[in-house]
Design a protein around this motif. Sequence first.
Motif, PDB file in Angstrom:
ATOM      1  N   ARG A 171      72.251  59.713  90.795  1.00 38.43           N
ATOM      2  CA  ARG A 171      72.893  59.876  92.104  1.00 38.43           C
ATOM      3  C   ARG A 171      73.049  58.559  92.848  1.00 38.43           C
ATOM      4  N   ASN A 172      72.177  57.608  92.559  1.00 36.00           N
ATOM      5  CA  ASN A 172      72.277  56.302  93.208  1.00 36.00           C
ATOM      6  C   ASN A 172      73.171  55.327  92.447  1.00 36.00           C
ATOM      7  N   ASN A 173      73.590  55.728  91.254  1.00 34.65           N
ATOM      8  CA  ASN A 173      74.404  54.848  90.415  1.00 34.65           C
ATOM      9  C   ASN A 173      75.541  55.624  89.746  1.00 34.65           C
ATOM     10  N   PRO A 174      76.479  56.182  90.522  1.00 30.32           N
ATOM     11  CA  PRO A 174      77.627  56.863  89.919  1.00 30.32           C
ATOM     12  C   PRO A 174      78.554  55.855  89.255  1.00 30.32           C
ATOM     13  N   ILE A 175      79.282  56.277  88.238  1.00 28.90           N
ATOM     14  CA  ILE A 175      80.185  55.354  87.541  1.00 28.90           C
ATOM     15  C   ILE A 175      81.584  55.967  87.426  1.00 28.90           C
ATOM     16  N   SER A 176      82.575  55.105  87.367  1.00 29.70           N
ATOM     17  CA  SER A 176      83.973  55.549  87.305  1.00 29.70           C
ATOM     18  C   SER A 176      84.346  55.967  85.888  1.00 29.70           C
ATOM     19  N   ILE A 177      85.505  56.599  85.751  1.00 29.41           N
ATOM     20  CA  ILE A 177      85.997  57.027  84.443  1.00 29.41           C
ATOM     21  C   ILE A 177      86.188  55.823  83.527  1.00 29.41           C
ATOM     22  N   SER A 178      86.692  54.720  84.071  1.00 28.29           N
ATOM     23  CA  SER A 178      86.883  53.512  83.261  1.00 28.29           C
ATOM     24  C   SER A 178      85.554  52.987  82.740  1.00 28.29           C
ATOM     25  N   LYS A 179      84.515  52.987  83.598  1.00 32.94           N
ATOM     26  CA  LYS A 179      83.195  52.527  83.180  1.00 32.94           C
ATOM     27  C   LYS A 179      82.610  53.434  82.108  1.00 32.94           C
ATOM     28  N   ILE A 180      82.837  54.735  82.259  1.00 34.70           N
ATOM     29  CA  ILE A 180      82.341  55.683  81.256  1.00 34.70           C
ATOM     30  C   ILE A 180      82.955  55.354  79.902  1.00 34.70           C
ATOM     31  N   ALA A 181      84.276  55.135  79.887  1.00 36.06           N
ATOM     32  CA  ALA A 181      84.973  54.804  78.634  1.00 36.06           C
ATOM     33  C   ALA A 181      84.417  53.516  78.032  1.00 36.06           C
ATOM     34  N   ASP A 182      84.196  52.512  78.884  1.00 36.28           N
ATOM     35  CA  ASP A 182      83.666  51.235  78.395  1.00 36.28           C
ATOM     36  C   ASP A 182      82.285  51.412  77.767  1.00 36.28           C
ATOM     37  N   HIS A 183      81.419  52.174  78.431  1.00 36.36           N
ATOM     38  CA  HIS A 183      80.064  52.380  77.911  1.00 36.36           C
ATOM     39  C   HIS A 183      80.083  53.128  76.584  1.00 36.36           C
ATOM     40  N   ILE A 184      80.927  54.144  76.467  1.00 37.67           N
ATOM     41  CA  ILE A 184      81.008  54.907  75.209  1.00 37.67           C
ATOM     42  C   ILE A 184      81.437  53.994  74.069  1.00 37.67           C
ATOM     43  N   ASN A 185      82.429  53.181  74.309  1.00 39.59           N
ATOM     44  CA  ASN A 185      82.931  52.295  73.260  1.00 39.59           C
ATOM     45  C   ASN A 185      81.902  51.250  72.844  1.00 39.59           C
ATOM     46  N   VAL A 186      81.061  50.809  73.801  1.00 40.02           N
ATOM     47  CA  VAL A 186      80.023  49.832  73.483  1.00 40.02           C
ATOM     48  C   VAL A 186      78.825  50.499  72.803  1.00 40.02           C
ATOM     49  N   ASP A 187      78.409  51.666  73.309  1.00 43.79           N
ATOM     50  CA  ASP A 187      77.202  52.326  72.796  1.00 43.79           C
ATOM     51  C   ASP A 187      77.437  53.052  71.472  1.00 43.79           C
ATOM     52  N   TYR A 188      78.635  53.539  71.245  1.00 42.13           N
ATOM     53  CA  TYR A 188      78.935  54.319  70.033  1.00 42.13           C
ATOM     54  C   TYR A 188      80.190  53.790  69.350  1.00 42.13           C
ATOM     55  N   PRO A 189      80.189  52.510  68.967  1.00 43.06           N
ATOM     56  CA  PRO A 189      81.401  51.909  68.392  1.00 43.06           C
ATOM     57  C   PRO A 189      81.808  52.505  67.050  1.00 43.06           C
ATOM     58  N   GLU A 190      80.810  52.784  66.190  1.00 41.47           N
ATOM     59  CA  GLU A 190      81.142  53.333  64.875  1.00 41.47           C
ATOM     60  C   GLU A 190      81.608  54.771  64.971  1.00 41.47           C
ATOM     61  N   GLN A 191      80.975  55.526  65.862  1.00 41.93           N
ATOM     62  CA  GLN A 191      81.316  56.941  65.978  1.00 41.93           C
ATOM     63  C   GLN A 191      82.677  57.149  66.631  1.00 41.93           C
ATOM     64  N   CYS A 192      83.009  56.310  67.603  1.00 41.67           N
ATOM     65  CA  CYS A 192      84.259  56.511  68.357  1.00 41.67           C
ATOM     66  C   CYS A 192      85.329  55.474  68.009  1.00 41.67           C
ATOM     67  N   GLY A 193      84.955  54.466  67.245  1.00 37.46           N
ATOM     68  CA  GLY A 193      85.932  53.473  66.827  1.00 37.46           C
ATOM     69  C   GLY A 193      86.458  52.604  67.942  1.00 37.46           C
ATOM     70  N   GLY A 194      85.781  52.632  69.101  1.00 35.04           N
ATOM     71  CA  GLY A 194      86.237  51.827  70.227  1.00 35.04           C
ATOM     72  C   GLY A 194      87.553  52.283  70.811  1.00 35.04           C
ATOM     73  N   ASN A 195      87.920  53.553  70.547  1.00 36.73           N
ATOM     74  CA  ASN A 195      89.242  54.038  70.965  1.00 36.73           C
ATOM     75  C   ASN A 195      89.204  55.013  72.133  1.00 36.73           C
ATOM     76  N   ILE A 196      88.033  55.169  72.767  1.00 34.71           N
ATOM     77  CA  ILE A 196      87.950  56.083  73.916  1.00 34.71           C
ATOM     78  C   ILE A 196      88.591  55.416  75.133  1.00 34.71           C
ATOM     79  N   ASN A 197      89.529  56.123  75.777  1.00 39.13           N
ATOM     80  CA  ASN A 197      90.189  55.568  76.957  1.00 39.13           C
ATOM     81  C   ASN A 197      90.030  56.505  78.143  1.00 39.13           C
ATOM     82  N   ARG A 198      90.621  56.122  79.259  1.00 36.62           N
ATOM     83  CA  ARG A 198      90.495  56.918  80.494  1.00 36.62           C
ATOM     84  C   ARG A 198      91.007  58.339  80.307  1.00 36.62           C
ATOM     85  N   THR A 199      92.111  58.479  79.599  1.00 35.06           N
ATOM     86  CA  THR A 199      92.708  59.808  79.405  1.00 35.06           C
ATOM     87  C   THR A 199      91.760  60.721  78.643  1.00 35.06           C
ATOM     88  N   THR A 200      91.144  60.170  77.589  1.00 34.16           N
ATOM     89  CA  THR A 200      90.200  60.963  76.789  1.00 34.16           C
ATOM     90  C   THR A 200      89.004  61.384  77.631  1.00 34.16           C
TER      91      THR A 200
END
Length: 399
Positions: A32-61
């Motif tokens: 609650r003290n650290n909300p994140i935007s959709i763009s930040k969520i996409a960036d974190h997913i691509n960094v944390d799960y590069p092999e699983q997601c192939g770095g292709n997660i974007n705002r739309t997804t």
Amino acid sequence: MPNTSENKKTKKSESRNNILYLILTLKNHSDRNNPISISKIADHINVDYPEQCGGNINRTTVTRLLDSLEYGCPGLFRDDDITEYSEAGDITDDNNFGFYLRCISDRKTGTRMYYYESVLLESELMTLYDAIETYNYLDVEDIRNISLKLSSLRPLSADRLTYRPSRTDGMLKEDNNVLKSISILSEIIADRNLAEIEYGQYVFDSKTSGFKLEMKEGYPKTLLPLKLIWSNGLYYCICGNSAHENTINLRVDRMIFIKEVPAKPSELKKYSGFNRKNGYTDIESKSMYRSRNPIMYAGEPIHFVLLVNAIGDNMINTMIDVFGINIKGSIITDQEKKKYGLNDNGSKWLKIRVTSSMNGMILFAKEYSGDVIILSPEEGRDRMKDVLSHALNYYSKLS
């Protein structure tokens, strides 16, 4: 030729997994003290799960995944936070998620921000953790494991919930079966069965010049475990006992061995408790039991009248800590001062009524003998006279 149907199946599975990566990303990077935007969520997913997601997660997804969760999992998104002031109805988690998601708008930009929150507040986890860390009968490994599990519930609070043992912890905490005993006792209580318990007491070991736990005389005993309860920093099991009308309180850390003994309801009638219903023995709530047994010493609850020096060494706070906030007192009259032989050397004596077992009260009165006098019952008064006389006899022989 590539297997098209298999490729489609793999892509569909990967797409489903993206929801899991989204939730884990929110859990690991937001609250609650650290909300994140959709763009930040996409960036974190691509960094944390590069092999699983192939770095292709974007705002739309990410937007599509969030919408899918919001409308496909009723109750997962909440309109309001769970806080220290939330009522029971507000905390209800019908699907037992154990967490919730929220969407808020940034006050300055209006950007949609998202976060993950555990239903367990940081203050609640900190309280649990602090209680566990100060319990001297869990060993270092037990505390470390518990702190890791608590940290996994709130990753952003991990630093506050991480156990960092000191050198002295290894000497203070010994390896025993407290957690195992708690688990066994909980099952026995749920099963409404009896237990054969080997209970110990510490004795001096001349070989090591230390102390060791040995079976106490009269044990093992067959008892009826009723409830597990914290009191004065120790963990007890309240047990019904066929030999007495009152319950007894056994420290879990001093239990050497526990064996469940199956019992029929008819067999349980001879075991004591406060209320008896359908052959079972039930007791009051834990908080009520604790208030009526402030010193967890076995024995029948007795009403005591004490004379307490109100300006003694923190005595009023001590009385409230031990006997609860609802105790009542009254200032004694000049006539009573004369009757009890109390002088006016700056003392301010109160008459306070409390409930305790006899042995428990003797233990308390000994500890605070300079500021606490047992007025009644007479048995308690006489026992304290004997205790103090006995101690004085020893002290008088010391040069």
